[in-house]
Enzyme design. Structure first.
Site, PDB file in Angstrom:
ATOM      1  CD  GLU A  50      -1.713  -2.379   1.718  1.00  0.00           C
ATOM      2  OE1 GLU A  50      -2.678  -3.371   1.832  1.00  0.00           O
ATOM      3  OE2 GLU A  50      -0.829  -2.389   2.247  1.00  0.00           O
ATOM      4  CG  PHE A 112     -10.397  -9.601  10.889  1.00  0.00           C
ATOM      5  CD1 PHE A 112      -9.150 -10.060  11.704  1.00  0.00           C
ATOM      6  CD2 PHE A 112     -10.616  -9.458   9.608  1.00  0.00           C
ATOM      7  CE1 PHE A 112      -8.116 -10.374  10.710  1.00  0.00           C
ATOM      8  CE2 PHE A 112      -9.539 -10.024   8.690  1.00  0.00           C
ATOM      9  CZ  PHE A 112      -8.201 -10.716   9.362  1.00  0.00           C
ATOM     10  CD  GLN A 113      -7.578  -7.164   7.343  1.00  0.00           C
ATOM     11  OE1 GLN A 113      -8.302  -6.943   6.675  1.00  0.00           O
ATOM     12  NE2 GLN A 113      -6.346  -7.755   7.254  1.00  0.00           N
ATOM     13  CE  LYS A 162     -17.207  -6.935   3.323  1.00  0.00           C
ATOM     14  NZ  LYS A 162     -16.701  -7.968   3.610  1.00  0.00           N
ATOM     15  CG  MET A 471      22.092  13.156   4.002  1.00  0.00           C
ATOM     16  SD  MET A 471      23.022  14.290   3.242  1.00  0.00           S
ATOM     17  CE  MET A 471      22.348  14.572   1.691  1.00  0.00           C
TER      18      MET A 471
END
Length: 556
Positions: A50, A112-113, A162, A471
């Site tokens: 993602e 969940f999630q 959802k 760096m």
């Protein structure tokens, strides 16, 4: 009218916003949206993570000026977008991100999630929405795109319960919206414009300091007209590179921590600084009370929160850069080259960007950037990761047009470059897109090579390989007595890695091999990886130490 479910309504809304490209990664909470996407005309690019998905949307947006669109599922899908949202917020990139959420009846119950992505992302988005009723969906999408692209652009997140994507209703997209709390100012105040014109016309040593806001506004022609009419030297931030051709006489290129010596010295000598779409970032100003200490300051910005935020401003103007400059230009006197312009010429001749070249087969990274500049004749989009290579790309390539240099400026996001290059190439399929990467940064989202291979996206990936987090190592060399704590980073075999993805790759270890390798890479019809070995302890010069003034440069 037939009823559509929430997933179908999102697709139809995207079409109304003229979206034709979407980046995403599916999951259970967005499965209805993906089902609708499957049979749509929209082109979907499946990333490998993602974070890669949102950086690709970011690169697409920066290269095209359009709104980038991405999709992620609930929970870890949404939280994996966080770095990309913050990157876009810091650099004012228009993105609309859709995230899935658990059903509205389960929100707040640790389902969940489940993650409170609107709460998490509140400080790093321009705005966000949680949609729990399908009736709100079309209006929310309309508002999200308007907010993302207008005023000072930025990322907007829409979190979708959802059940909203499952529910059905008749689809009607609003023709207009009214947001009483959001009224960007586009035209400058006439009194302030007159004051700015008077200051510019009377200044003996004016200097334009131009940032990414001018690129976003599409004000390159107006900037050029102002420079050439009033003979004002111009320096840019990292985000402003390309707004004015860097091979011109009055171009001073980048200022700041790793800016040119002549830009930094000109800033200390100027009696008027005209800040255009720039926010006086600490990497630009160094020690604030020494920055342009002898200059009055005109600041033009569409975001009123930026006016006077870091420095005291003599003439503030809130408005769209392109609009304000068009209002300002008729009041500017035509001038000839004079003492100040001669001083600029002397500074450029006395303090050119340079590096040590002993004539050996060692490949200096600055040389690589010079060769790319010659090879492409300046006509390519350069995307970078973050680190030393980013600064060499900014310094040693002469940018000729806006949106030609894409990088994570404000947040300094390692792992940005590879997916952003993919998005930029998708947005500009006829443009040559070259990614300049470090061996450390490239490993943060290396999996996106799979995305490039799957869609045969012909980005050219050049890895500056010095086996260090360069760096940080440079700072350790200068300020920590060469105590290289955790900055040695043995790289994998990038050639085998590319081969595993089915991507053509080549290692370049000698200077004499570089030109042939570049030619072969640029002519290859598909993605390419070049693993270029550079000296382990090569440094970026000049460098202004943190907290020092611009005149206190090391090297260069």
């Amino acid at each position: 009218m037939p009823k559509l479910n929430g997933g179908q309504i999102i697709i139809e809304s995207l079409k109304k916003e003229n979206v034709d490209v979407v980046f995403g990664y599916p999951g259970g909470a967005v499965i209805n949206l993906y089902d609708a996407l499957f049979s749509s005309s929209l082109k979907h690019y499946l990333g490998r993570h993602e974070q890669g998905v949102i950086h690709a949307a970011d690169g697409y947006a920066r290269s095209t000026g359009k709104v980038g669109v991405c999709i992620a599922t609930s929970g870890p899908g949404g939280t994996n977008l966080v770095t990309g949202l913050a990157t876009a917020q810091m650099d004012s990139v228009p993105i609309v991100a859709f995230t899935g959420q658990v059903p509205s009846s389960l929100i707040g119950k640790d389902a969940f999630q489940e993650a409170d992505i609107t709460g998490i992302s509140l400080p790093i988005t321009k705005h966000n929405f949680l949609v729990t009723d399908i009736k709100d969906l079309p209006r929310t999408i309309k508002e999200a795109f308007y907010i993302a692209r207008t005023g000072r652009p930025g990322p907007v997140l829409i979190d979708l319960a959802k059940d909203v994507t499952q529910a059905e209703m008749e689809f009607e997209y609003p023709d207009s919206i009214d947001l009483p709390g959001y009224r960007p100012t586009f035209e400058g105040h006439k009194l302030q414009i007159n004051k700015a014109a008077k200051a510019i016309n009377s200044a003996k040593k004016p200097l334009l300091y131009v940032g990414g806001g001018a690129v976003i506004s599409g004000a390159d022609q107006e900037i050029r007209a102002l420079v050439e009419k009033a003979k004002i030297p111009i320096t840019t931030t990292l985000m402003g590179l390309g707004i004015y051709p860097e091979d011109k006489e009055l171009a001073l290129e980048m200022l700041g921590m790793h800016g040119t010596q002549y830009a930094n010295l000109a800033t200390t000598e100027a009696d008027l600084l005209i800040a255009v779409g720039a926010r006086f970032d600490d990497r630009v100003t160094g020690k604030l009370d020494e920055f342009a200490a002898d200059a009055d300051i005109v600041q033009i910005d569409i975001d009123p929160a930026e006016i006077g935020k870091n420095v005291d401003v003599t003439v503030p103007i809130v408005g769209d850069i392109k609009t304000v400059l068009n209002e300002l230009l008729p009041h500017i006197d035509e001038k000839e080259m004079g003492e100040w312009q001669q001083r600029i010429k002397e500074l450029k001749e006395k303090y050119p960007l340079k590096y040590e070249d002993d004539g050996s087969e060692v490949i200096k990274p600055q040389y690589v950037m010079e060769e790319i500049d010659k090879f492409t004749d300046g006509d390519a989009t350069i995307v970078t990761e973050v680190g030393q290579h980013q600064m060499w790309a900014a310094q040693f390539h002469k940018y000729q047009k806006p949106r030609q240099f894409l990088t994570s400026g404000g947040l300094g996001t390692m792992g940005y470059g590879l997916p952003a290059a993919i998005g930029a190439q998708i947005g500009q399929p006829d443009e040559k897109v070259i990614l300049i990467a470090g061996d450390g940064s490239i490993q943060m989202n290396l999996q996106e090579l799979g995305t490039a291979q799957t869609y045969n996206i012909p980005i050219k990936v050049l890895i500056f390989n010095n086996n260090y987090l360069g760096m940080v190592r440079q700072w350790q060399e200068f300020f920590f007595d060469k105590r290289y704590a955790s900055t040695k980073i043995p790289a994998p075999d990038f050639i085998k890695m590319a081969d595993a993805y089915g991507i053509w790759a080549k290692r370049v270890e000698k200077k004499s091999e570089l030109d042939a390798a570049l030619k072969e890479a640029m002519e290859h019809n598909g993605p390419v990886v070049l693993d270029i070995k550079i000296p382990e302890e090569e440094n970026v010069y000049p460098m202004v130490p943190a907290g020092a003034g611009l005149k206190d440069m090391i090297g260069g």
